[in-house]
Scaffold this active site. Structure first.
Site, mmCIF file in Angstrom:
data_model
loop_
_atom_site.group_PDB
_atom_site.id
_atom_site.type_symbol
_atom_site.label_atom_id
_atom_site.label_comp_id
_atom_site.label_asym_id
_atom_site.label_seq_id
_atom_site.Cartn_x
_atom_site.Cartn_y
_atom_site.Cartn_z
ATOM 1 N N LYS A 52 1.265 -13.318 -1.872
ATOM 2 C CA LYS A 52 2.050 -12.386 -2.810
ATOM 3 C C LYS A 52 3.517 -12.246 -2.114
ATOM 4 O O LYS A 52 4.423 -12.142 -2.937
ATOM 5 C CB LYS A 52 1.332 -10.990 -2.876
ATOM 6 N N HIS B 195 -1.662 -4.865 -9.852
ATOM 7 C CA HIS B 195 -1.407 -4.492 -11.237
ATOM 8 C C HIS B 195 -1.362 -5.874 -11.859
ATOM 9 O O HIS B 195 -2.217 -6.069 -13.185
ATOM 10 C CB HIS B 195 0.013 -3.833 -11.462
ATOM 11 N N ASN C 112 0.758 -1.296 0.036
ATOM 12 C CA ASN C 112 0.074 0.089 -0.025
ATOM 13 C C ASN C 112 0.789 1.353 -0.090
ATOM 14 O O ASN C 112 0.377 2.283 0.826
ATOM 15 C CB ASN C 112 -0.712 -0.052 1.211
#
Ligand code: SF4
Length: 235
Positions: free
Chosen positions: A128, A148, A40
């Site tokens: 991730k 993305h 973030n």
């Protein structure tokens, strides 16, 4: 899907080049902490936060014994400082307790799925982050899926998924050998510079012809700003 990934990978390499890869293997703890700090926020700010930790502490053992407030102050620029500092302190101390020192070197001997299982046990670490450790420090052929990669893979038509976790599973099942690093890095570049979240610049996209999303989201060339072209000139 494998041949389509291959094709997309080649097109993106011809547009953006082969991404740089650090010749020296990066330490897995460094990559884990850097990836937690990157959540973030922008690359620039997460890098500054990481550099602050590296500059102001001798090693990860010292970060482990520092007060959470001190860690927070060092990483404040990257946002979510309280949450990230708490996760980092817990992880480092857990490693100290389990291994007698702050190390993730034991992961080097494990297969990919076991590395992921080991890492997601830690507070604040998801698939991730674990897959970034696999790709960037253990040199495994795994493509991490961030916002993305998830968005672009869906728009292009490679997958039709609702969650990054599902995208991760499908892409990695079909990834051609040796493609992970360039495919991951260049899809992120595509997502940041061209296939933007709110305004995909389809008319200047190298994947325009093969993307299944293009017709639904045609943006006239007049909506592409001068800055968009300048940005493309610099890639
Ligand atoms: S054509 Fe448009 S929607 Fe498709 S990948 Fe390119 S920018 Fe994204």
């Amino acid at each position: 899907m494998k041949s389509l990934i291959n094709k997309i990978n080649k097109i993106l390499i011809s547009k953006f080049g082969v991404p740089n890869r650090n010749a020296a293997e990066m330490d897995p703890v460094d990559v884990l902490i850097a990836t937690i700090l990157s959540q973030n926020t922008t690359d620039k700010n997460s890098y500054k936060a990481y550099k602050n930790l590296k500059a102001n502490f001798k090693n990860w053992n010292e970060v482990a014994s520092a007060k959470q407030k001190t860690i927070e102050q060092n990483i404040r620029i990257g946002g979510l400082a309280k949450q990230k500092a708490k996760s980092i302190k817990i992880i480092l101390n857990e490693l100290l307790k389990q291994k007698g020192k702050v190390t993730l070197d034991y992961l080097k001997k494990l297969p990919n799925d076991e590395v992921v299982s080991e890492l997601v046990k830690f507070n604040g670490v998801g698939v991730k982050t674990a897959s970034c450790v696999l790709l960037f420090s253990l040199n495994r052929d795994v493509c991490p899926v961030d916002t993305h990669v998830h968005r672009t893979a869906n728009r292009i038509g490679l997958v039709k998924t609702k969650s990054p976790e599902k995208t991760f599973e499908l892409l990695n099942k079909n990834l051609p050998a040796g493609a992970a690093h360039s495919f991951h890095t260049n899809l992120i570049k595509l997502g940041r510079d061209i296939c933007k979240s709110g305004r995909p610049l389809c008319t200047i996209c190298p994947l325009f012809k093969i993307c299944t999303y293009a017709e639904k989201n045609m943006h006239s060339i007049s909506k592409v700003t001068k800055n968009d072209f300048l940005l493309l000139d610099n890639v």
